[in-house]
Design a protein around this motif. Structure first.
Motif, PDB file in Angstrom:
ATOM      1  N   LEU A  50      -6.733   4.531  -7.909  1.00  0.00           N
ATOM      2  CA  LEU A  50      -5.405   4.425  -7.334  1.00  0.00           C
ATOM      3  C   LEU A  50      -4.557   3.566  -8.265  1.00  0.00           C
ATOM      4  CD1 LEU A  50      -3.405   4.885  -4.980  1.00  0.00           C
ATOM      5  CD2 LEU A  50      -4.310   2.788  -3.962  1.00  0.00           C
ATOM      6  N   PHE A  51      -3.461   4.125  -8.739  1.00  0.00           N
ATOM      7  CA  PHE A  51      -2.511   3.373  -9.548  1.00  0.00           C
ATOM      8  C   PHE A  51      -1.451   2.818  -8.613  1.00  0.00           C
ATOM      9  CE2 PHE A  51      -4.259   6.554 -12.445  1.00  0.00           C
ATOM     10  CZ  PHE A  51      -4.663   5.748 -13.485  1.00  0.00           C
ATOM     11  N   LEU A  52      -1.224   1.497  -8.691  1.00  0.00           N
ATOM     12  CA  LEU A  52      -0.241   0.871  -7.832  1.00  0.00           C
ATOM     13  C   LEU A  52       0.353  -0.344  -8.510  1.00  0.00           C
ATOM     14  CD1 LEU A  52      -2.168  -0.801  -4.868  1.00  0.00           C
ATOM     15  CD2 LEU A  52      -3.168  -0.269  -7.032  1.00  0.00           C
ATOM     16  N   THR A  53       1.536  -0.742  -8.066  1.00  0.00           N
ATOM     17  CA  THR A  53       2.192  -1.905  -8.644  1.00  0.00           C
ATOM     18  C   THR A  53       1.569  -3.185  -8.074  1.00  0.00           C
ATOM     19  OG1 THR A  53       3.877  -2.031  -6.915  1.00  0.00           O
ATOM     20  CG2 THR A  53       4.395  -0.654  -8.855  1.00  0.00           C
ATOM     21  N   GLN A  54       1.869  -4.294  -8.711  1.00  0.00           N
ATOM     22  CA  GLN A  54       1.386  -5.590  -8.215  1.00  0.00           C
ATOM     23  C   GLN A  54       1.910  -5.832  -6.803  1.00  0.00           C
ATOM     24  OE1 GLN A  54      -0.687  -7.998  -9.913  1.00  0.00           O
ATOM     25  NE2 GLN A  54      -0.780  -8.738  -7.818  1.00  0.00           N
ATOM     26  N   LYS A  55       3.173  -5.469  -6.555  1.00  0.00           N
ATOM     27  CA  LYS A  55       3.763  -5.656  -5.227  1.00  0.00           C
ATOM     28  C   LYS A  55       3.013  -4.825  -4.187  1.00  0.00           C
ATOM     29  CE  LYS A  55       8.002  -5.121  -2.596  1.00  0.00           C
ATOM     30  NZ  LYS A  55       9.400  -4.689  -2.604  1.00  0.00           N
ATOM     31  N   GLN A  56       2.696  -3.570  -4.516  1.00  0.00           N
ATOM     32  CA  GLN A  56       1.964  -2.719  -3.582  1.00  0.00           C
ATOM     33  C   GLN A  56       0.570  -3.274  -3.316  1.00  0.00           C
ATOM     34  OE1 GLN A  56       2.463   0.843  -5.899  1.00  0.00           O
ATOM     35  NE2 GLN A  56       3.970   1.706  -4.480  1.00  0.00           N
ATOM     36  N   LEU A  57      -0.097  -3.770  -4.353  1.00  0.00           N
ATOM     37  CA  LEU A  57      -1.411  -4.381  -4.167  1.00  0.00           C
ATOM     38  C   LEU A  57      -1.313  -5.588  -3.244  1.00  0.00           C
ATOM     39  CD1 LEU A  57      -4.440  -4.496  -4.877  1.00  0.00           C
ATOM     40  CD2 LEU A  57      -3.813  -5.970  -6.790  1.00  0.00           C
ATOM     41  N   ASN A  58      -0.291  -6.411  -3.442  1.00  0.00           N
ATOM     42  CA  ASN A  58      -0.090  -7.569  -2.576  1.00  0.00           C
ATOM     43  C   ASN A  58       0.121  -7.140  -1.124  1.00  0.00           C
ATOM     44  OD1 ASN A  58      -0.338  -9.239  -4.791  1.00  0.00           O
ATOM     45  ND2 ASN A  58       1.860  -9.546  -5.041  1.00  0.00           N
ATOM     46  N   GLN A  59       0.856  -6.035  -0.908  1.00  0.00           N
ATOM     47  CA  GLN A  59       1.074  -5.539   0.453  1.00  0.00           C
ATOM     48  C   GLN A  59      -0.248  -5.113   1.093  1.00  0.00           C
ATOM     49  OE1 GLN A  59       4.050  -2.604  -0.810  1.00  0.00           O
ATOM     50  NE2 GLN A  59       5.458  -3.481   0.692  1.00  0.00           N
ATOM     51  N   LYS A  64      -5.612 -10.771   4.147  1.00  0.00           N
ATOM     52  CA  LYS A  64      -6.968 -10.238   4.360  1.00  0.00           C
ATOM     53  C   LYS A  64      -8.050 -11.137   3.757  1.00  0.00           C
ATOM     54  CE  LYS A  64      -4.794  -6.126   5.373  1.00  0.00           C
ATOM     55  NZ  LYS A  64      -3.418  -6.173   5.043  1.00  0.00           N
ATOM     56  N   ASP A  65      -7.659 -12.232   3.117  1.00  0.00           N
ATOM     57  CA  ASP A  65      -8.597 -13.180   2.505  1.00  0.00           C
ATOM     58  C   ASP A  65      -9.556 -12.521   1.523  1.00  0.00           C
ATOM     59  OD1 ASP A  65      -7.563 -15.407   3.870  1.00  0.00           O
ATOM     60  OD2 ASP A  65      -8.796 -14.952   5.629  1.00  0.00           O
ATOM     61  N   PRO A  80     -18.546  -9.281  -1.726  1.00  0.00           N
ATOM     62  CA  PRO A  80     -18.244  -7.976  -1.124  1.00  0.00           C
ATOM     63  C   PRO A  80     -17.349  -8.125   0.107  1.00  0.00           C
ATOM     64  CG  PRO A  80     -20.592  -8.192  -1.558  1.00  0.00           C
ATOM     65  CD  PRO A  80     -19.972  -9.544  -1.813  1.00  0.00           C
ATOM     66  N   LEU A  81     -16.552  -7.101   0.358  1.00  0.00           N
ATOM     67  CA  LEU A  81     -15.699  -7.120   1.545  1.00  0.00           C
ATOM     68  C   LEU A  81     -16.554  -7.131   2.805  1.00  0.00           C
ATOM     69  CD1 LEU A  81     -13.004  -4.427   0.597  1.00  0.00           C
ATOM     70  CD2 LEU A  81     -12.764  -6.910   0.484  1.00  0.00           C
ATOM     71  N   SER A  82     -16.177  -7.977   3.749  1.00  0.00           N
ATOM     72  CA  SER A  82     -16.869  -7.991   5.041  1.00  0.00           C
ATOM     73  C   SER A  82     -16.418  -6.772   5.856  1.00  0.00           C
ATOM     74  CB  SER A  82     -16.532  -9.280   5.801  1.00  0.00           C
ATOM     75  OG  SER A  82     -15.165  -9.266   6.192  1.00  0.00           O
ATOM     76  N   LYS A  83     -17.126  -6.485   6.921  1.00  0.00           N
ATOM     77  CA  LYS A  83     -16.744  -5.357   7.776  1.00  0.00           C
ATOM     78  C   LYS A  83     -15.330  -5.540   8.307  1.00  0.00           C
ATOM     79  CE  LYS A  83     -21.323  -3.932   9.232  1.00  0.00           C
ATOM     80  NZ  LYS A  83     -22.227  -3.651  10.339  1.00  0.00           N
ATOM     81  N   ASP A  84     -14.979  -6.783   8.644  1.00  0.00           N
ATOM     82  CA  ASP A  84     -13.645  -7.066   9.166  1.00  0.00           C
ATOM     83  C   ASP A  84     -12.583  -6.836   8.082  1.00  0.00           C
ATOM     84  OD1 ASP A  84     -11.887  -7.962  11.262  1.00  0.00           O
ATOM     85  OD2 ASP A  84     -11.690  -9.872  10.165  1.00  0.00           O
ATOM     86  N   GLN A  85     -12.871  -7.260   6.850  1.00  0.00           N
ATOM     87  CA  GLN A  85     -11.929  -7.044   5.757  1.00  0.00           C
ATOM     88  C   GLN A  85     -11.769  -5.555   5.448  1.00  0.00           C
ATOM     89  OE1 GLN A  85     -13.980  -9.637   3.000  1.00  0.00           O
ATOM     90  NE2 GLN A  85     -12.154 -10.932   2.815  1.00  0.00           N
ATOM     91  N   ILE A  86     -12.866  -4.815   5.458  1.00  0.00           N
ATOM     92  CA  ILE A  86     -12.807  -3.368   5.219  1.00  0.00           C
ATOM     93  C   ILE A  86     -11.919  -2.714   6.277  1.00  0.00           C
ATOM     94  CG2 ILE A  86     -14.153  -1.217   5.284  1.00  0.00           C
ATOM     95  CD1 ILE A  86     -16.484  -2.845   4.041  1.00  0.00           C
ATOM     96  N   LYS A  87     -12.075  -3.140   7.515  1.00  0.00           N
ATOM     97  CA  LYS A  87     -11.278  -2.592   8.607  1.00  0.00           C
ATOM     98  C   LYS A  87      -9.797  -2.916   8.404  1.00  0.00           C
ATOM     99  CE  LYS A  87     -10.911  -3.062  13.609  1.00  0.00           C
ATOM    100  NZ  LYS A  87     -11.496  -3.718  14.775  1.00  0.00           N
TER     101      LYS A  87
END
Length: 114
Positions: A50-59, A64-65, A80-87
């Motif tokens: 996925l190509f995205l801008t820094q602003k889009q990545l921040n959004q 989400k920590d 690794p992302l926790s289940k809560d972060q993945i959600k």
């Protein structure tokens, strides 16, 4: 245009066009996120780009920590992302255009993050 969701992140780097199987010159600098994307139309999860801008990545990552660490010009997950972060990350809607295939990975460009 497709609606996609990020369900895992392998790494993020500044877009390097050397390894793409197609020509891509974005109007603004883009980051290249390599990870697992859920395609809403097919409900399939695939390793993709996925190509995205820094602003889009921040959004996508805001509040989400997600712990990113810089290593060899790539941002890797500190853990690794926790289940809560993945959600939480997976709930972010991303409207994206399909760009082509590079190797075995489908490539998308984020148009809008909501």
């Amino acid at each position: 245009m497709a609606e996609i969701h990020i369900t895992d992140i392998n790494y993020i780097e500044i877009n390097s066009q050397n390894d793409l199987g197609f020509k891509y010159k974005p109007e603004v600098p883009k980051l290249k996120l390599v990870g697992t994307l859920l395609l809403s139309e097919s409900e399939d999860e695939e390793d993709s780009v996925l190509f995205l801008t820094q602003k889009q990545l921040n959004q996508v990552l805001a509040g989400k920590d997600v712990d990113l660490k810089l290593q060899d010009d790539r941002w890797l997950l500190g853990k690794p992302l926790s289940k809560d972060q993945i959600k939480k990350v997976g709930l972010v809607d991303i409207d994206a255009d399909f760009m082509g295939v590079s190797g075995e990975l489908k490539c998308f460009e984020a148009v809008k993050v909501s």
